[in-house]
Each structure stands twice: as structure tokens, then as C-alpha cells.
Design a protein around this motif. Structure first.
Motif, PDB file in Angstrom:
ATOM      1  N   HIS A  94      -0.613   0.771   8.155  1.00  0.00           N
ATOM      2  CA  HIS A  94      -0.317   1.016   6.737  1.00  0.00           C
ATOM      3  C   HIS A  94       0.871   0.180   6.258  1.00  0.00           C
ATOM      4  CE1 HIS A  94       1.263   3.097   3.237  1.00  0.00           C
ATOM      5  NE2 HIS A  94       2.331   3.395   3.924  1.00  0.00           N
ATOM      6  N   GLU A 125      -0.075   4.512   0.151  1.00  0.00           N
ATOM      7  CA  GLU A 125      -0.704   5.750   0.614  1.00  0.00           C
ATOM      8  C   GLU A 125      -0.926   5.580   2.108  1.00  0.00           C
ATOM      9  OE1 GLU A 125      -1.817   8.369  -1.646  1.00  0.00           O
ATOM     10  OE2 GLU A 125      -1.798   9.382   0.303  1.00  0.00           O
ATOM     11  N   TYR A 126      -0.400   6.507   2.902  1.00  0.00           N
ATOM     12  CA  TYR A 126      -0.505   6.346   4.349  1.00  0.00           C
ATOM     13  C   TYR A 126      -1.973   6.274   4.758  1.00  0.00           C
ATOM     14  CZ  TYR A 126      -0.108   6.760   9.294  1.00  0.00           C
ATOM     15  OH  TYR A 126      -0.229   6.505  10.628  1.00  0.00           O
ATOM     16  N   CYS A 127      -2.358   5.167   5.421  1.00  0.00           N
ATOM     17  CA  CYS A 127      -3.775   4.931   5.673  1.00  0.00           C
ATOM     18  C   CYS A 127      -4.050   4.555   7.125  1.00  0.00           C
ATOM     19  CB  CYS A 127      -4.276   3.837   4.736  1.00  0.00           C
ATOM     20  SG  CYS A 127      -3.303   2.308   4.852  1.00  0.00           S
ATOM     21  N   CYS A 155       0.878  -1.165   0.000  1.00  0.00           N
ATOM     22  CA  CYS A 155       0.000   0.000   0.000  1.00  0.00           C
ATOM     23  C   CYS A 155       0.915   1.214   0.000  1.00  0.00           C
ATOM     24  CB  CYS A 155      -0.898   0.019   1.234  1.00  0.00           C
ATOM     25  SG  CYS A 155      -1.930   1.502   1.299  1.00  0.00           S
ATOM     26  N   MET A 198       0.320  -3.380   5.217  1.00  0.00           N
ATOM     27  CA  MET A 198      -0.723  -3.648   4.230  1.00  0.00           C
ATOM     28  C   MET A 198      -0.110  -4.093   2.902  1.00  0.00           C
ATOM     29  SD  MET A 198      -3.914  -1.173   3.377  1.00  0.00           S
ATOM     30  CE  MET A 198      -4.970  -1.612   2.005  1.00  0.00           C
TER      31      MET A 198
END
Ligand code: CUA
Length: 214
Positions: A183, A177-179, A175, A186
Motif C-alpha cells: 500500500h 486506503e490501506y490495500c 493511495c 502505491m
């Protein structure tokens, strides 16, 4: 679409030399100023406050670099983005905090991510795979560094892209995009199988789906 790695390489081959030249000019100018124009006893600062010719040259040079980079970037992006033709496989990608779900409508199979155990995306090598990607919560980003491809997953929106994994390989996806807190966990795994092995895998999935519909 065309080879994502090739397109990435072309753009990078343009950006890197320009970045090196700009870095050399900036550091060179700073060093020159430090060495040549440093304070010395008896020397007064220059009273000159403007250099219109020199400044116009800077502006034109910067504008030219921007025009080249922007047009070349979009030109290559236009080769990666188009979605057309019949794909060999369609995969619906759903991102959610903090795992990936890969659904294969044709096989009636859905693979959910479980924390700590990355979901495996199985695809046929050398064939066009169409992806529909969305998110259940925040913005995530589907990134497979080995094929130099990244696409954001937005909530309440589905985007579509085609990818070809040109050789059989096992690769890591992330992943990008910092989520939130997990994160960095992921990730997912991409397994591109030669077409005959993919067909065998697909057949097993179909019979598994027939036994226990997911
Ligand atoms: Cu999902 Cu970062």
C-alpha cells in the motif's frame, strides 16, 4: 466543481478552532478537578449526583457544534462533487494492487504502473479534467495532497469527478486506503503542464499510439 484547496481550507478553518476550544475545555476541566477538588484530610465527597441544568447546556452546545460542522461540511462537499460541463480531458483511472493505470481515451494511450516506478498522470494546468475511477480488486483511494483531494476507488463501481490543477506543477499522489502489503508504495506522480506544453505532449502521444496502438 470549484477550487478543492479553497473548499478544504474553509472547512479546516472551521474545524481547527473548534477542536482547540474543545481541547482547552476538556483539559481545563480535568485540571480544575484535580487541583480544586482533590482529596484533602477532613473533606468528604460531594453527595450531589445530578446537575440537570449544566448537563442540558452541554448537550445543547454539543448538538449545536455537530449541526454546524455537518451542514458546513456537506455545503463545501456540494461545491466539490458536481460533475458538469465539457472537460478539456478525460482520464480513466484504474487502481489495482499495487499501482495505478491512467488511460486517455482521446489519445488512445494507457499508462500502466510498474512496481517501484510510479505512473505519471499528465494533465493540462488550469483546465477541467474529468476522471472516471474504479478498482480491479480491493478499495484504494486516489489522493493528491497538493490539491487537497481524495476519492475512493471501488471494485465493480465507477465514480466520476472533475478536478482543475490550477498551475503547472509536479506533485505526488498516494493511495490513501490501506490495500495490502505494498500500500505505501502505491504512489503516482501528477504533472500539470501549461496548455501549450500539454498540447505538444498529447500530439506526441497520438503519434506514438498511431505507431503502436496500446
Ligand atoms: Cu492501494 Cu492503498
Amino acid at each position: 466543481m470549484s477550487d478543492t484547496r479553497l473548499q478544504f481550507h474553509d472547512v479546516q478553518a472551521l474545524y481547527v478552532p473548534i477542536a482547540l476550544v474543545v481541547t482547552a475545555l476538556v483539559y481545563g476541566a480535568v485540571l480544575l478537578a484535580i487541583v480544586r477538588y482533590r482529596q484533602r484530610p477532613g473533606r468528604t465527597p460531594s453527595s450531589r449526583s445530578e446537575a440537570p441544568v449544566m448537563e442540558s447546556i452541554y448537550v445543547l452546545a454539543i448538538a449545536a457544534v455537530v449541526v454546524v460542522l455537518v451542514t458546513q461540511t456537506f455545503r463545501h462537499e456540494d461545491k466539490v462533487d458536481p460533475v458538469k460541463g465539457r472537460p478539456a480531458l478525460t482520464v480513466d483511472v484504474t487502481a489495482a494492487k499495487w499501482n495505478w493505470t491512467f488511460a486517455y481515451p482521446a489519445l488512445h494511450r494507457t499508462f500502466h504502473g510498474v512496481n517501484e516506478r510510479p505512473t505519471v498522470l499528465v494533465v493540462p494546468a488550469g483546465r477541467k479534467v474529468r476522471f472516471h475511477i474504479t478498482s480491479l480488486d480491493v478499495i484504494h483511494s486516489f489522493w493528491v495532497p497538493d490539491v487537497r483531494f481524495k476519492r475512493d476507488a471501488f471494485p465493480r463501481r465507477t465514480s466520476t469527478f472533475d478536478l482543475v490543477f490550477d498551475r503547472d506543477m509536479v506533485s505526488r499522489g498516494e493511495c490513501a486506503e490501506y490495500c495490502g502489503l505494498k500500500h505505501s508504495d502505491m504512489g503516482f506522480v501528477v504533472q500539470a503542464l501549461p496548455p501549450d506544453r500539454f498540447a505538444a505532449w498529447a500530439a506526441r502521444q497520438r503519434s506514438a499510439a498511431a505507431r503502436s496502438p496500446s
